[in-house]
Structure formats: C-alpha cells, structure tokens
Scaffold this active site. Structure first.
Site, mmCIF file in Angstrom:
data_model
loop_
_atom_site.group_PDB
_atom_site.id
_atom_site.type_symbol
_atom_site.label_atom_id
_atom_site.label_comp_id
_atom_site.label_asym_id
_atom_site.label_seq_id
_atom_site.Cartn_x
_atom_site.Cartn_y
_atom_site.Cartn_z
ATOM 1 N N TYR A 150 -0.674 35.899 26.627
ATOM 2 C CA TYR A 150 -0.097 36.828 25.490
ATOM 3 C C TYR A 150 0.741 37.995 25.741
ATOM 4 C CZ TYR A 150 0.120 39.124 20.744
ATOM 5 O OH TYR A 150 0.415 39.252 19.525
ATOM 6 N N ASP A 245 4.041 41.437 32.712
ATOM 7 C CA ASP A 245 3.583 41.905 31.300
ATOM 8 C C ASP A 245 2.378 42.832 31.844
ATOM 9 O OD1 ASP A 245 2.710 42.589 29.186
ATOM 10 O OD2 ASP A 245 2.934 40.844 28.135
ATOM 11 N N LYS A 273 0.065 50.030 25.301
ATOM 12 C CA LYS A 273 -1.323 50.479 25.401
ATOM 13 C C LYS A 273 -1.644 51.561 26.006
ATOM 14 C CE LYS A 273 -3.030 46.045 23.924
ATOM 15 N NZ LYS A 273 -2.347 44.773 24.153
#
Ligand SMILES: *Cc1c(COP(=O)(O)O)cnc(C)c1O
Length: 435
Positions: A150, A245, A273
């Site tokens: 993702y 990522d 995050k």
C-alpha cells in the site's frame, strides 16, 4: 477467567448513524467504518498514553495508535505542551520556518540517503510525488509495485493494493484511467525473479520499483533474505530507481528506517506517520541530483499550502528527540517480543492454527497454517476467524486494527502489564472462538 467488563454502545451507535447522514459511509477513511468486522465502529472521545475511551466511556488498550503514527502513545504531556506553545505563536504561515529546517536536518542525519527532503502533508502525497519525480528523472513511465503493498491512494498505486483495498476486497479502483493503470506493474512480494521478468518484458521502460521494505499493509511480512538487496541490484542494472516507502517503517524499527537496519540505500524514500507525531506530515527525499529536479530548483512541480506546517513540524521534532534517547528501541523491542511470544503461546495452548509475524513493534496474527511470505499467502488467512478474534478482544477492552491486513502497533506507552494483559486476553479470545 477474568470477568469481561459490560460495554454500552448506545451513544457510539447514535453518533455513527448521525455520521452516516453527513460523511460518506460515516467516516473519512474507509477501514474506520468497521465494515470488515461488523458491529458498531469505535467513536473516540479521548485518549491518553496507551488508553483510549469511546464516547460511551468504554476504555480500550489501543494497539492502533493512529495506525502507527503515535509510537510514543497518545497525548504525550511534553509534546502536547510544545503544541500548545506553538499554537499560540501561530498555526500556519505559508512561509518557511526554522522548524522545517530542524526536522529536515534530523531526517537527513538519521537517513543519509535523504540528501534533500521535501515535506508534504500525507503519505499519499509523498509517494505520488516520488513517482512523478522518478518518471521525470528517468524519462520512463512504468512503476513496479508489489501485490498487497500500500502506497496511499494515488492513481498509480491502486492495483492489487493492501490495507483498506485488501480489507474491502477491491482489486483496483474505478476512476483511475486505464491508460495510467496500465503503467503500474505488480509482482508478488519477496519474488525477485518476477521483478526480473518485468524488467525483461519492459526493458528501459520502468522508472522505479516502489516497495515497503517490511510489508505492513497486507499484515506484517518481513522481506526474505536477499530480497531488498536484490531489488537494489536489479534497479541499478536496469537504470530504474528504487523507492523505499518507509511511511510505516521510518523510525518504527530503529532510529532511521528499514534502510538503516538492512544497510541498503534507496534512491528515494517516503516517510510519514511517525515523523508527524500524530499531526499530518509526510516527506519524500533522496539523492540530491534527483531531488533537485523538483521545483523551484528543477521543473518537476509539487507544492502545498500547509506543507511544513509549524504545528506538525513541532510534533515531529519533539517525537524524534524522544526516539533518539538511549534504549528507546530496546525497550520497545522487549515489550513487542513479549507480545509476540505470548501470542504464539496462546495459539499453541488453544490449538488454533496461526502464524505470528513480528518485525520489531509491528505484529500480525494470521489465521492460517501456511507460512506467510506474500499477499497470496496472507489471503489464505481465515478472515472469519479474525473477525471473531477481533470482537472478542474488543469486548475485553483491547483495540486492534479492524482488519486482518493491517499491523498491530506496540507503542512506548504500553506497559509490561498492558502487554501481559493483552496476552491473557488473546488466549481467552482464541479459546472463545474455537469453543
Ligand atoms: C499509511 C501509508 C501510506 C499513506 O499515507 P497517508 O498519510 O495515509 O496518505 C503510504 N505508504 C505506506 C507504507 C503507508 O503505510
């Protein structure tokens, strides 16, 4: 067996009904609707440390912690104080501040591959921008990603994606033009030979390979020995860029990224995050010659009204300072290992077939007897069992992500007692679902 606290959900149910009349599906991000697990979604009132309370006053030990953004836990007193102080000085200027420089310097020092950094406001923006830059820098159009990976909801990343799409069983999203979707190629995670075949088939057309260096959006799946170094070698050989990522893994496994841990230098990195300490921040960065193709130095356009937002920068700086304290990650590892061990023990005591995947403070329990090394294997997990397990844990006051295909996040705020109690609740919950 411990008594299970009586939970009321009337106010949460009423709030969700109200939400559905105004917010799409009652939420601002799909998985929050609890569609995959059923029941009334948790409507949060407040949180402190590792505890979270819903609007009915039910308390939970929270293993979501804002999907991993809060590695210190909720409402850390010093960070809250720093934010209040910053808010009094202004919440956004749309001009450069010293805070942006300071956080960028911290990132550059911890992740030397990030020679230049650009802040954005979400992980989605970071990966979209990195892909645009990779395409511009190589003059090529194809992007290789991994099934179950993702990378946010950018148009190029919505094929066979993990996280919410996996949870909802969405293979790809309508609204992405076919012409663009065709430019995204998927390979199974941990399958270097498949990536090599893509490079042969699309010689000199692949701009970049983007990978979660530890997969955490199809449940947690560690990279196989040689997988990441193999990707490094393959991308170099074929003139493509390697994008790590690290939106989840950045500052999650050590002070730095998975690249620090595995000793691999990607061309570009995306972060999010944790670096925002619970405020909306993400970043992309990498080799100077690449990053300097971004405006205003170069022609690749990317901008943001709230990029480098001072409140968010302050939260990031204050968070990273605490992560840099000696022993921080050792303590997190000790508690996470304890949770992993207790979960394995609970499986063997109850005879439930399962796999505990753990990398540092990221953990997933897959309900399958098969080893899980890619998305296809993750999908063999018995998601009906997961739903029962999730609900049994929730009833006992333990909140984890309402999806099989997400990680559970241990935070510094979890005490050893929280972990022991979670382990006991896990055993009781497993016993309840097989009885
Ligand atoms: C969460 C996540 C994203 C997207 O970040 P948002 O801030 O939700 O847009 C991208 N990549 C990975 C690996 C993520 O876990």
């Amino acid at each position: 067996m411990a008594t299970i606290p009586e939970q009321q959900h009337t106010r949460s149910q009423r709030a969700f009904e109200r939400a559905r009349r105004v917010l799409v599906g009652g939420v601002n991000s799909p998985v929050r609707a609890f569609g995959a697990v059923g029941g009334s979604p948790v409507i949060v009132d407040r949180a402190q440390g590792a505890q979270l309370w819903d609007v009915d006053g039910n308390a939970y030990i929270d293993f979501v912690c804002s999907w991993g953004a809060l590695i210190l836990g909720h409402a850390h007193a010093e960070i809250s104080a720093a934010l209040a102080e910053q808010a009094a000085r202004g919440t956004s200027y749309g001009m450069t501040t010293e805070l942006e420089i300071e956080l960028a310097e911290m990132l550059q020092k911890a992740l030397p591959s990030m020679e230049r950094v650009r802040f954005v406001s979400s992980g989605t923006e970071a990966t979209m921008s990195a892909a645009r830059l990779a395409r511009a820098a190589t003059g090529r159009d194809f992007i290789v990603k991994f099934e179950g990976g993702y990378h946010g909801h950018g148009d190029s990343f919505l094929t066979k994606a993990g996280s919410g799409l996996a949870t909802l069983g969405i293979a790809a999203s309508p609204g992405v033009p076919q012409a663009l979707a065709q430019l995204t190629l998927d390979a199974p995670y941990n399958d270097l030979a498949a990536v090599e075949r893509l490079f042969e088939k699309h010689a000199k057309q692949i701009a970049a390979v983007i990978v979660e260096p530890v997969a955490a959006n199809m449940g947690v799946i560690p990279p196989a020995q040689g997988f990441l170094s193999g990707l490094r070698e393959l991308t170099r050989r074929h003139g493509a860029l390697l994008i790590f990522d690290e939106v989840i893994t950045g500052f999650r496994l050590c002070f730095g990224g998975a690249q620090t841990l595995f000793g691999i230098e990607p061309d570009l990195t995306t972060l999010g995050k944790i670096i925002g300490g619970g405020l909306p921040v993400a970043a992309y960065g990498g080799r100077r010659d690449l990053m300097e193709q971004v405006a205003p130095v170069g022609p690749v356009y990317q901008a943001g009204t709230l990029s480098g937002n001072p409140l968010a920068m302050r939260a990031g700086i204050e968070t990273l300072k605490r992560l840099a304290a000696p022993g921080f990650y050792d303590s997190l590892e000790r508690k996470s290992k304890m949770l992993g061990d207790l979960t394995r023990q609970a499986l063997s005591e109850t005879g439930v077939a399962g796999q505990v995947a753990r990398v540092g403070s990221l953990l997933t329990l897959f309900f399958t007897a098969n080893p899980v090394d890619n998305y296809a294997a993750a999908k063999t997990s018995d998601t009906r069992r997961f739903v029962s397990f999730f609900q049994e844990l929730l009833r006992r006051g333990f909140l984890m992500a309402p999806s099989q295909f997400e990680a559970l996040f241990v935070a510094a705020a979890h005490t050893e007692d929280d972990i022991r109690r979670a382990g006991a609740a896990c055993r009781e919950s497993l016993a309840a679902i097989v009885s």
